[in-house]
Design a protein around this motif. Sequence first.
Motif, PDB file in Angstrom:
ATOM      1  N   ALA A  97      30.127  20.278  21.882  1.00  0.00           N
ATOM      2  CA  ALA A  97      29.188  20.449  23.004  1.00  0.00           C
ATOM      3  C   ALA A  97      28.282  21.653  22.769  1.00  0.00           C
ATOM      4  O   ALA A  97      27.076  21.616  23.033  1.00  0.00           O
ATOM      5  CB  ALA A  97      29.966  20.617  24.312  1.00  0.00           C
ATOM      6  N   LEU A  98      28.890  22.712  22.235  1.00  0.00           N
ATOM      7  CA  LEU A  98      28.105  23.918  21.958  1.00  0.00           C
ATOM      8  C   LEU A  98      27.057  23.638  20.867  1.00  0.00           C
ATOM      9  O   LEU A  98      25.923  24.105  20.933  1.00  0.00           O
ATOM     10  CB  LEU A  98      29.059  25.039  21.520  1.00  0.00           C
ATOM     11  CG  LEU A  98      28.600  26.474  21.739  1.00  0.00           C
ATOM     12  CD1 LEU A  98      28.103  26.693  23.160  1.00  0.00           C
ATOM     13  CD2 LEU A  98      29.741  27.443  21.426  1.00  0.00           C
ATOM     14  N   GLU A  99      27.464  22.857  19.884  1.00  0.00           N
ATOM     15  CA  GLU A  99      26.511  22.484  18.813  1.00  0.00           C
ATOM     16  C   GLU A  99      25.334  21.704  19.386  1.00  0.00           C
ATOM     17  O   GLU A  99      24.190  21.928  19.008  1.00  0.00           O
ATOM     18  CB  GLU A  99      27.222  21.619  17.762  1.00  0.00           C
ATOM     19  CG  GLU A  99      27.943  22.425  16.711  1.00  0.00           C
ATOM     20  CD  GLU A  99      28.893  21.559  15.877  1.00  0.00           C
ATOM     21  OE1 GLU A  99      29.814  22.135  15.283  1.00  0.00           O
ATOM     22  OE2 GLU A  99      28.717  20.324  15.851  1.00  0.00           O
ATOM     23  N   GLN A 100      25.648  20.777  20.318  1.00  0.00           N
ATOM     24  CA  GLN A 100      24.553  19.981  20.898  1.00  0.00           C
ATOM     25  C   GLN A 100      23.619  20.877  21.719  1.00  0.00           C
ATOM     26  O   GLN A 100      22.400  20.706  21.683  1.00  0.00           O
ATOM     27  CB  GLN A 100      25.100  18.837  21.774  1.00  0.00           C
ATOM     28  CG  GLN A 100      26.003  17.846  21.052  1.00  0.00           C
ATOM     29  CD  GLN A 100      25.328  17.175  19.849  1.00  0.00           C
ATOM     30  OE1 GLN A 100      24.143  17.339  19.593  1.00  0.00           O
ATOM     31  NE2 GLN A 100      26.116  16.428  19.079  1.00  0.00           N
ATOM     32  N   LEU A 122      28.112  23.041  38.047  1.00  0.00           N
ATOM     33  CA  LEU A 122      28.809  23.196  36.765  1.00  0.00           C
ATOM     34  C   LEU A 122      27.903  23.881  35.743  1.00  0.00           C
ATOM     35  O   LEU A 122      26.676  23.840  35.857  1.00  0.00           O
ATOM     36  CB  LEU A 122      29.237  21.830  36.213  1.00  0.00           C
ATOM     37  CG  LEU A 122      30.260  21.038  37.033  1.00  0.00           C
ATOM     38  CD1 LEU A 122      30.619  19.742  36.301  1.00  0.00           C
ATOM     39  CD2 LEU A 122      31.523  21.865  37.281  1.00  0.00           C
ATOM     40  N   THR A 123      28.535  24.480  34.740  1.00  0.00           N
ATOM     41  CA  THR A 123      27.744  25.129  33.689  1.00  0.00           C
ATOM     42  C   THR A 123      27.070  24.069  32.822  1.00  0.00           C
ATOM     43  O   THR A 123      27.441  22.884  32.840  1.00  0.00           O
ATOM     44  CB  THR A 123      28.654  25.974  32.780  1.00  0.00           C
ATOM     45  OG1 THR A 123      29.603  25.096  32.161  1.00  0.00           O
ATOM     46  CG2 THR A 123      29.369  27.077  33.548  1.00  0.00           C
ATOM     47  N   ALA A 124      26.111  24.542  32.015  1.00  0.00           N
ATOM     48  CA  ALA A 124      25.442  23.643  31.065  1.00  0.00           C
ATOM     49  C   ALA A 124      26.484  22.999  30.152  1.00  0.00           C
ATOM     50  O   ALA A 124      26.478  21.786  29.928  1.00  0.00           O
ATOM     51  CB  ALA A 124      24.428  24.448  30.252  1.00  0.00           C
ATOM     52  N   MET A 125      27.406  23.820  29.670  1.00  0.00           N
ATOM     53  CA  MET A 125      28.459  23.356  28.755  1.00  0.00           C
ATOM     54  C   MET A 125      29.310  22.249  29.404  1.00  0.00           C
ATOM     55  O   MET A 125      29.579  21.212  28.788  1.00  0.00           O
ATOM     56  CB  MET A 125      29.337  24.570  28.432  1.00  0.00           C
ATOM     57  CG  MET A 125      30.558  24.262  27.638  1.00  0.00           C
ATOM     58  SD  MET A 125      30.137  24.285  25.899  1.00  0.00           S
ATOM     59  CE  MET A 125      31.750  24.530  25.212  1.00  0.00           C
ATOM     60  N   ALA A 140      21.285  16.985  25.574  1.00  0.00           N
ATOM     61  CA  ALA A 140      22.498  17.373  24.835  1.00  0.00           C
ATOM     62  C   ALA A 140      23.694  16.543  25.311  1.00  0.00           C
ATOM     63  O   ALA A 140      24.531  16.123  24.504  1.00  0.00           O
ATOM     64  CB  ALA A 140      22.777  18.868  25.035  1.00  0.00           C
ATOM     65  N   ARG A 141      23.762  16.287  26.615  1.00  0.00           N
ATOM     66  CA  ARG A 141      24.856  15.462  27.162  1.00  0.00           C
ATOM     67  C   ARG A 141      24.779  14.038  26.595  1.00  0.00           C
ATOM     68  O   ARG A 141      25.791  13.445  26.230  1.00  0.00           O
ATOM     69  CB  ARG A 141      24.746  15.420  28.687  1.00  0.00           C
ATOM     70  CG  ARG A 141      25.793  14.550  29.354  1.00  0.00           C
ATOM     71  CD  ARG A 141      25.566  14.469  30.854  1.00  0.00           C
ATOM     72  NE  ARG A 141      24.225  13.981  31.166  1.00  0.00           N
ATOM     73  CZ  ARG A 141      23.680  14.003  32.375  1.00  0.00           C
ATOM     74  NH1 ARG A 141      24.344  14.512  33.389  1.00  0.00           N
ATOM     75  NH2 ARG A 141      22.464  13.539  32.573  1.00  0.00           N
ATOM     76  N   THR A 142      23.563  13.523  26.491  1.00  0.00           N
ATOM     77  CA  THR A 142      23.392  12.172  25.929  1.00  0.00           C
ATOM     78  C   THR A 142      23.835  12.156  24.462  1.00  0.00           C
ATOM     79  O   THR A 142      24.504  11.218  24.019  1.00  0.00           O
ATOM     80  CB  THR A 142      21.916  11.740  26.053  1.00  0.00           C
ATOM     81  OG1 THR A 142      21.570  11.755  27.433  1.00  0.00           O
ATOM     82  CG2 THR A 142      21.686  10.356  25.486  1.00  0.00           C
ATOM     83  N   LEU A 143      23.475  13.207  23.717  1.00  0.00           N
ATOM     84  CA  LEU A 143      23.878  13.269  22.297  1.00  0.00           C
ATOM     85  C   LEU A 143      25.396  13.339  22.177  1.00  0.00           C
ATOM     86  O   LEU A 143      25.997  12.778  21.258  1.00  0.00           O
ATOM     87  CB  LEU A 143      23.262  14.499  21.619  1.00  0.00           C
ATOM     88  CG  LEU A 143      21.737  14.494  21.485  1.00  0.00           C
ATOM     89  CD1 LEU A 143      21.271  15.831  20.951  1.00  0.00           C
ATOM     90  CD2 LEU A 143      21.275  13.352  20.596  1.00  0.00           C
TER      91      LEU A 143
END
Length: 293
Positions: free
Chosen positions: A155-158, A123-126, A186-189
């Motif tokens: 998600a993009l902001e994180q 999967l992508t980072a996003m 970023a996923r955790t945030l």
Amino acid sequence: MNSAELVPGQPAQPGPRSVPPTRGESGNQDVVVVEDLVKTFDSVVACDRISLRIGPGELIALVGRSGGGKSTLLRTLNGLSPATSGRVEVLGVDVTQARGASLRRLRRRVGMVFQQFHLVGRLTAMANVLTGALGRVTGPRYGVLSWSRTLRRSALEQLDRVGLADRAFQRADTLSGGQQQRVAIARTLMQGPELVLADEPVASLDPESAAQVLDVLVRVCAEDRLTVVCSLHQVELAIGWSDRIIGLRAGRVVLDRSTAGLQRAQVEAVYRDADSDTREPDRSRNRIRIRAS
Ligand SMILES: Nc1ncnc2c1ncn2[C@@H]1O[C@H](COP(=O)(O)OP(=O)(O)OP(=O)(O)O)[C@@H](O)[C@H]1O
């Protein structure tokens, strides 16, 4: 060794960056309260009567040699590893009593960052970051476009906050280790946690990437006024970013001090004494002591 360096179970002086306290369900203002925690695995005592309190916004580095009980303590804090005895309260919830829905609700408020990132490589980072919001949506999600515009923007902001907005649509398994860990942060945030538990988040990274990832973790958590408990093996890094250092040896708290004014040697002593244990093994350590009848 100066006995003042070793303060088992005693709260440290407040760190330099503490934030105003908020009260949990139980009325307790501390984010983490551990009282007389014991965790055993058969005859091994992984946590040996640990008591500590962690206030809102504190950045805690958990140090100690391999097998000292760091991971077990972190896993006990979010109920992944049930305590054998003692009391663990996190965000006002008694983890030792919590079951089912209440434990799931608590886990949504506690973000985890692991050494191995645990991203979905294809999967992508996003898309990986969006999975951090799974606790807030109902029904399955297939592809980035199945998420709401608001969550995609978030998600993009994180990703931007961890310096990876330009990698949003790159497959996770093509990113470097440091970049993958920043995606995991970023996923955790994205989960919107109040407490972040990080279990050796930089152990698989080279020194430069490790420092960069820790910088990012600390910056974003400080911006969001999150409490962080992070296990680490690198003493220099631990002193560099934390407010307070807790040292574990053979399941016991042997150092609990504010980082302000703390000397490197004081932290290294947590490891050095373990070396001498190795030279003169005391087989009663880390074992359940069986009283002769
Ligand atoms: N699931 C388990 N089953 C049996 N023993 C375990 C289990 N988890 C941990 N232990 C034991 O508990 C003790 C503490 O382990 P733990 O992983 O918490 O240490 P650690 O300080 O995190 O070590 P490291 O720095 O290597 O990750 C060790 O003796 C370990 O072998």
